[in-house]
Design an enzyme around this catalytic site. Structure first.
Site, PDB file in Angstrom:
ATOM      1  N   CYS A   1       0.821  -1.214   0.000  1.00  0.00           N
ATOM      2  CA  CYS A   1       0.000   0.000   0.000  1.00  0.00           C
ATOM      3  C   CYS A   1       0.854   1.262   0.000  1.00  0.00           C
ATOM      4  CB  CYS A   1      -0.936  -0.013   1.214  1.00  0.00           C
ATOM      5  SG  CYS A   1      -1.878   1.513   1.370  1.00  0.00           S
TER       6      CYS A   1
ATOM      7  N   CYS B   1      -1.616   1.674  -3.077  1.00  0.00           N
ATOM      8  CA  CYS B   1      -2.593   2.752  -2.850  1.00  0.00           C
ATOM      9  C   CYS B   1      -2.000   4.157  -2.830  1.00  0.00           C
ATOM     10  CB  CYS B   1      -3.298   2.557  -1.502  1.00  0.00           C
ATOM     11  SG  CYS B   1      -3.447   0.880  -0.949  1.00  0.00           S
TER      12      CYS B   1
ATOM     13  N   LYS C   1      -0.031   5.305  -6.039  1.00  0.00           N
ATOM     14  CA  LYS C   1      -1.050   5.289  -7.102  1.00  0.00           C
ATOM     15  C   LYS C   1      -1.910   6.544  -7.041  1.00  0.00           C
ATOM     16  CE  LYS C   1      -4.808   4.136  -6.063  1.00  0.00           C
ATOM     17  NZ  LYS C   1      -5.354   2.802  -5.902  1.00  0.00           N
TER      18      LYS C   1
ATOM     19  N   TYR D   1      -9.071  -3.492 -10.793  1.00  0.00           N
ATOM     20  CA  TYR D   1      -8.726  -2.210 -10.159  1.00  0.00           C
ATOM     21  C   TYR D   1      -7.455  -1.605 -10.778  1.00  0.00           C
ATOM     22  CZ  TYR D   1     -11.556  -3.083  -5.855  1.00  0.00           C
ATOM     23  OH  TYR D   1     -12.540  -3.288  -4.934  1.00  0.00           O
ATOM     24  N   ILE D   2      -6.390  -2.404 -10.794  1.00  0.00           N
ATOM     25  CA  ILE D   2      -5.084  -1.850 -11.171  1.00  0.00           C
ATOM     26  C   ILE D   2      -5.078  -1.421 -12.634  1.00  0.00           C
ATOM     27  CG2 ILE D   2      -2.625  -2.414 -11.405  1.00  0.00           C
ATOM     28  CD1 ILE D   2      -2.880  -4.127  -8.890  1.00  0.00           C
TER      29      ILE D   2
ATOM     30  N   GLU E   1      -7.179   1.811 -13.150  1.00  0.00           N
ATOM     31  CA  GLU E   1      -6.554   2.970 -12.508  1.00  0.00           C
ATOM     32  C   GLU E   1      -5.353   3.452 -13.316  1.00  0.00           C
ATOM     33  OE1 GLU E   1      -7.858   2.215  -7.866  1.00  0.00           O
ATOM     34  OE2 GLU E   1      -5.852   1.610  -8.452  1.00  0.00           O
TER      35      GLU E   1
ATOM     36  N   ARG F   1     -14.989  -6.781 -13.793  1.00  0.00           N
ATOM     37  CA  ARG F   1     -15.878  -7.913 -13.506  1.00  0.00           C
ATOM     38  C   ARG F   1     -16.173  -7.949 -12.009  1.00  0.00           C
ATOM     39  NH1 ARG F   1     -14.822 -13.343 -12.399  1.00  0.00           N
ATOM     40  NH2 ARG F   1     -12.612 -13.072 -12.844  1.00  0.00           N
TER      41      ARG F   1
ATOM     42  N   ASP G   1      -3.675  -9.547   2.589  1.00  0.00           N
ATOM     43  CA  ASP G   1      -3.743 -10.120   1.238  1.00  0.00           C
ATOM     44  C   ASP G   1      -3.278 -11.575   1.160  1.00  0.00           C
ATOM     45  OD1 ASP G   1      -4.586  -7.638   0.471  1.00  0.00           O
ATOM     46  OD2 ASP G   1      -2.999  -7.291  -1.005  1.00  0.00           O
TER      47      ASP G   1
ATOM     48  N   THR H   1      -6.423  -2.507   1.909  1.00  0.00           N
ATOM     49  CA  THR H   1      -5.650  -2.060   3.064  1.00  0.00           C
ATOM     50  C   THR H   1      -6.493  -1.870   4.333  1.00  0.00           C
ATOM     51  OG1 THR H   1      -3.839  -1.128   1.833  1.00  0.00           O
ATOM     52  CG2 THR H   1      -4.321  -0.069   3.934  1.00  0.00           C
TER      53      THR H   1
ATOM     54  N   ALA I   1     -13.132   1.692  -3.432  1.00  0.00           N
ATOM     55  CA  ALA I   1     -13.112   2.666  -4.528  1.00  0.00           C
ATOM     56  C   ALA I   1     -12.111   2.228  -5.570  1.00  0.00           C
ATOM     57  CB  ALA I   1     -12.737   4.045  -3.995  1.00  0.00           C
TER      58      ALA I   1
ATOM     59  N   HIS J   1     -26.663  21.588  -0.642  1.00  0.00           N
ATOM     60  CA  HIS J   1     -26.856  22.097  -1.990  1.00  0.00           C
ATOM     61  C   HIS J   1     -25.869  23.211  -2.302  1.00  0.00           C
ATOM     62  CE1 HIS J   1     -29.176  22.709  -5.613  1.00  0.00           C
ATOM     63  NE2 HIS J   1     -29.183  24.009  -5.391  1.00  0.00           N
TER      64      HIS J   1
ATOM     65  N   GLU K   1     -25.955  15.252  -2.770  1.00  0.00           N
ATOM     66  CA  GLU K   1     -27.352  15.435  -2.341  1.00  0.00           C
ATOM     67  C   GLU K   1     -28.314  14.570  -3.153  1.00  0.00           C
ATOM     68  OE1 GLU K   1     -29.263  19.282  -3.139  1.00  0.00           O
ATOM     69  OE2 GLU K   1     -27.736  19.705  -4.639  1.00  0.00           O
TER      70      GLU K   1
HETATM   71  P1  NDP Z   1      -8.073  -8.087 -10.211  1.00  0.00           P
HETATM   72  O1  NDP Z   1      -8.203  -9.459  -9.717  1.00  0.00           O
HETATM   73  O2  NDP Z   1      -8.977  -7.010  -9.722  1.00  0.00           O
HETATM   74  O3  NDP Z   1      -8.159  -8.079 -11.804  1.00  0.00           O
HETATM   75  C1  NDP Z   1      -7.372  -8.914 -12.587  1.00  0.00           C
HETATM   76  C2  NDP Z   1      -7.653  -8.616 -14.039  1.00  0.00           C
HETATM   77  O4  NDP Z   1      -6.766  -9.390 -14.847  1.00  0.00           O
HETATM   78  C3  NDP Z   1      -9.061  -9.015 -14.454  1.00  0.00           C
HETATM   79  O5  NDP Z   1      -9.509  -8.086 -15.405  1.00  0.00           O
HETATM   80  C4  NDP Z   1      -8.842 -10.395 -15.098  1.00  0.00           C
HETATM   81  O6  NDP Z   1      -9.768 -10.679 -16.077  1.00  0.00           O
HETATM   82  C5  NDP Z   1      -7.497 -10.206 -15.741  1.00  0.00           C
HETATM   83  N1  NDP Z   1      -6.750 -11.432 -15.947  1.00  0.00           N
HETATM   84  C6  NDP Z   1      -6.361 -12.344 -15.027  1.00  0.00           C
HETATM   85  N2  NDP Z   1      -5.662 -13.335 -15.602  1.00  0.00           N
HETATM   86  C7  NDP Z   1      -5.611 -13.054 -16.927  1.00  0.00           C
HETATM   87  C8  NDP Z   1      -5.043 -13.699 -18.054  1.00  0.00           C
HETATM   88  N3  NDP Z   1      -4.372 -14.852 -17.936  1.00  0.00           N
HETATM   89  N4  NDP Z   1      -5.197 -13.124 -19.263  1.00  0.00           N
HETATM   90  C9  NDP Z   1      -5.884 -11.967 -19.379  1.00  0.00           C
HETATM   91  N5  NDP Z   1      -6.429 -11.308 -18.361  1.00  0.00           N
HETATM   92  C10 NDP Z   1      -6.297 -11.842 -17.145  1.00  0.00           C
HETATM   93  O7  NDP Z   1      -6.554  -7.745  -9.964  1.00  0.00           O
HETATM   94  P2  NDP Z   1      -5.724  -6.413  -9.847  1.00  0.00           P
HETATM   95  O8  NDP Z   1      -4.349  -6.860 -10.130  1.00  0.00           O
HETATM   96  O9  NDP Z   1      -6.290  -5.298 -10.640  1.00  0.00           O
HETATM   97  O10 NDP Z   1      -5.891  -6.022  -8.316  1.00  0.00           O
HETATM   98  C11 NDP Z   1      -5.650  -6.996  -7.307  1.00  0.00           C
HETATM   99  C12 NDP Z   1      -6.421  -6.678  -6.062  1.00  0.00           C
HETATM  100  O11 NDP Z   1      -5.797  -5.602  -5.397  1.00  0.00           O
HETATM  101  C13 NDP Z   1      -7.847  -6.197  -6.300  1.00  0.00           C
HETATM  102  O12 NDP Z   1      -8.757  -7.247  -6.419  1.00  0.00           O
HETATM  103  C14 NDP Z   1      -8.101  -5.365  -5.088  1.00  0.00           C
HETATM  104  O13 NDP Z   1      -8.546  -6.199  -4.048  1.00  0.00           O
HETATM  105  C15 NDP Z   1      -6.745  -4.802  -4.769  1.00  0.00           C
HETATM  106  N6  NDP Z   1      -6.619  -3.410  -5.251  1.00  0.00           N
HETATM  107  C16 NDP Z   1      -7.448  -2.457  -4.729  1.00  0.00           C
HETATM  108  C17 NDP Z   1      -7.372  -1.156  -5.163  1.00  0.00           C
HETATM  109  C18 NDP Z   1      -8.305  -0.138  -4.594  1.00  0.00           C
HETATM  110  O14 NDP Z   1      -8.927  -0.403  -3.574  1.00  0.00           O
HETATM  111  N7  NDP Z   1      -8.461   1.010  -5.228  1.00  0.00           N
HETATM  112  C19 NDP Z   1      -6.394  -0.740  -6.163  1.00  0.00           C
HETATM  113  C20 NDP Z   1      -5.594  -1.815  -6.652  1.00  0.00           C
HETATM  114  C21 NDP Z   1      -5.706  -3.089  -6.204  1.00  0.00           C
HETATM  115  P3  NDP Z   1     -11.189 -11.398 -15.766  1.00  0.00           P
HETATM  116  O15 NDP Z   1     -12.079 -10.361 -15.172  1.00  0.00           O
HETATM  117  O16 NDP Z   1     -11.619 -11.878 -17.108  1.00  0.00           O
HETATM  118  O17 NDP Z   1     -10.874 -12.517 -14.819  1.00  0.00           O
END
Ligand code: NDP
Length: 455
Positions: A40, A45, A48, A174-175, A178, A201, A299, A307, A337, A431, A436
């Site tokens: 984080c 976080c 980022k 998320y990543i 962002e 998703r 994690d 976090t 978020a 307002h 609101e």
């Molecule tokens: P996520 O699990 O959210 O997303 C992974 C993405 O990668 C999905 O779109 C998935 O597709 C895709 N993917 C996975 N494997 C493959 C593959 N072999 N080929 C193509 N696409 C693939 O992971 P992130 O890395 O974005 O984030 C990890 C976690 O970290 C989050 O779930 C969250 O909990 C945390 N996080 C939170 C944040 C926040 O609070 N703002 C910011 C960043 C991270 P599909 O949907 O088709 O499976």
């Protein structure tokens, strides 16, 4: 035993657990092999959000003309931004380390691995502990495709020497979304390649559709329904093959394809700590692993990888073991978020989840925020409320739009308290704000969940 508690991992979960336990008078050791504050603070976080803010300034400079300002927007200096970010992260990392030492925990800048159920190797030193906490977090993972090592993952994105002119981001979690917002806002030609029809998703369908529109409006090139197939070097650049043999020439391929719990090499199998197929440490509601004196949190358990959940878990375990207030945390209604552009924030159920439980009243509103009536920027706000027809409780609150994370944090209190639609309705608005709208949603958009509930 040398310690009452030894914590492996100095991230959000581990630092909080070690600090609070030491504050309760326990003899605590804590080991971190990489950086204090963990993902984080160092490669997640915090940096980022600083990069997101860097992007926002650029758009605001353009927007200012609508309010009468004549602003000559110069170029963006990426190395300067990264240097400023690095200074702040170094400061924070130092604070985390100091917090632990001040609390009376013994701090080890070392890797810790299990020798036996109560003994650890901490940087070559044997230490024993009554109880042990595994808080080693996770790490980004590349997909298993040829040339994957030619792409970067999020850890490296924070330390790029140069801003890429063209970038392909693979994934739509998320990543991915962002960083798509960050690189686009800083001027890169940005491609988002993902295998679903819509990004994010698991999020509410309206939010996913709204986000796809917002990304496109920002100029991110969307490639839905596409899988990455291979990466090859192309001089200094990279050639990404994706979809059915399509290619994209870019400066950088960024895999944001998920994270994996960091448990390899800890020796968990030797001490009988059970892990899932994906390597996550399996825990019960009290963070206990299959060994009664060994706990895991954050994690590395791969439950809700956020976090604030990790810190709450760390605090709860410390209070339960060494304080006089044993408690566990609820993983229901955890708000979160996504710092996309604009951000998404959400608490509670999605429409799909709520509908599966019974009839729900759905309220949706979409509007141009006041600011953009003058700037002319194509940036919409989308707000949504899901209300259980039977109990009138608000089951879900979702927002895509400026300040969504700041607004939804307050909404989350109401949802956690079990507020009803009538509670929202009797609350007076502030307002003129976007927020609101949440207390003035009078006309139901549709009913969902009737067919699902009857099935
Ligand atoms: P996520 O699990 O959210 O997303 C992974 C993405 O990668 C999905 O779109 C998935 O597709 C895709 N993917 C996975 N494997 C493959 C593959 N072999 N080929 C193509 N696409 C693939 O992971 P992130 O890395 O974005 O984030 C990890 C976690 O970290 C989050 O779930 C969250 O909990 C945390 N996080 C939170 C944040 C926040 O609070 N703002 C910011 C960043 C991270 P599909 O949907 O088709 O499976």
């Amino acid at each position: 035993m040398d310690y009452d508690l030894f914590v492996i991992g100095g991230g959000s979960a581990g630092v909080r657990c070690a600090r609070i336990s030491a504050g309760h008078g326990a003899r605590v050791g804590v080991a971190e092999e990489r950086f204090w504050g963990g993902t984080c603070v160092n490669v997640g976080c915090v940096p980022k959000k600083l990069l997101v803010q860097a992007g926002e300034y650029g758009a605001w400079a353009d927007d200012a003309a609508g309010f009468g300002w004549t602003i000559q927007k110069g170029s963006h200096d990426w190395p300067k931004l990264i240097a400023a970010k690095d200074r702040e992260i170094t400061r924070l990392e130092g604070i985390y380390r100091k917090l632990l030492a001040n609390a009376g925990a013994q701090v080890f800048d070392a890797r810790a691995t299990f020798i036996d159920a109560h003994t650890l190797d901490v940087g070559g030193k044997r230490v024993t502990a009554e109880r042990i906490v595994i808080a080693t977090g996770g790490h980004p993972e590349r997909p298993p495709i040829p040339g994957a090592e030619l792409g970067i993952v999020s850890d490296a994105a924070f330390y790029l020497k140069r801003m890429p002119k063209r970038i392909a981001i693979v994934g739509s979690g998320y990543i991915a979304v962002e960083f798509a917002g960050i690189f686009r806002a800083l001027g890169a030609e940005t491609h988002l390649i993902y295998r679903q029809p819509l990004p994010l998703r698991g999020f509410d369908q309206d939010m996913r559709e709204g986000l796809a529109e917002a990304l496109a409006a920002q100029g991110v090139v969307l490639h839905p329904g596409c899988r990455p197939e291979a990466v090859a070097a192309d001089g200094e650049g990279r050639l990404l093959t994706y979809g059915d043999g399509k290619t994209l020439a870019v400066d950088l391929v960024f895999f944001a394809t998920g994270r994996r719990p960091s448990t390899a090499g800890l020796g968990l199998e030797d001490v009988g700590v059970a892990t899932s197929a994906g390597g996550a440490v399996i825990v019960d509601d009290h963070l206990r692993t299959s060994q009664p004196h060994i706990y895991a949190m954050g994690d590395v358990t791969d439950r809700v990888n956020l976090t604030p959940v990790a810190t709450a878990e760390g605090h709860a375990l410390a209070d339960s073991l060494f304080g006089r207030t044993p408690h566990s945390i609820s993983l229901a209604n955890v708000p979160s978020a996504v710092f996309s552009s604009p951000p998404i924030a959400t608490v509670g159920l999605t429409e799909e989840q709520a509908a599966a439980r019974g009839p729900v009243d759905v309220y949706v509103t979409r509007f141009t925020p006041m600011r953009h009536t003058l700037t002319g920027r194509n940036r919409k706000t989308l707000m949504k409320l899901l209300v259980d027809q039977a109990t009138q409780k608000v089951l879900g609150v979702h927002m895509l739009g400026e300040d969504a994370p700041e607004i939804i944090q307050g909404m989350a209190i109401a949802v956690v308290m079990g507020a009803t639609k009538a509670d929202f309705d009797r609350t007076i608005g502030i307002h003129p704000t976007a927020a609101e709208e949440f207390v003035t949603l009078r006309t139901r958009t549709r009913v969902a969940g009737v067919a699902e509930a009857a099935a």
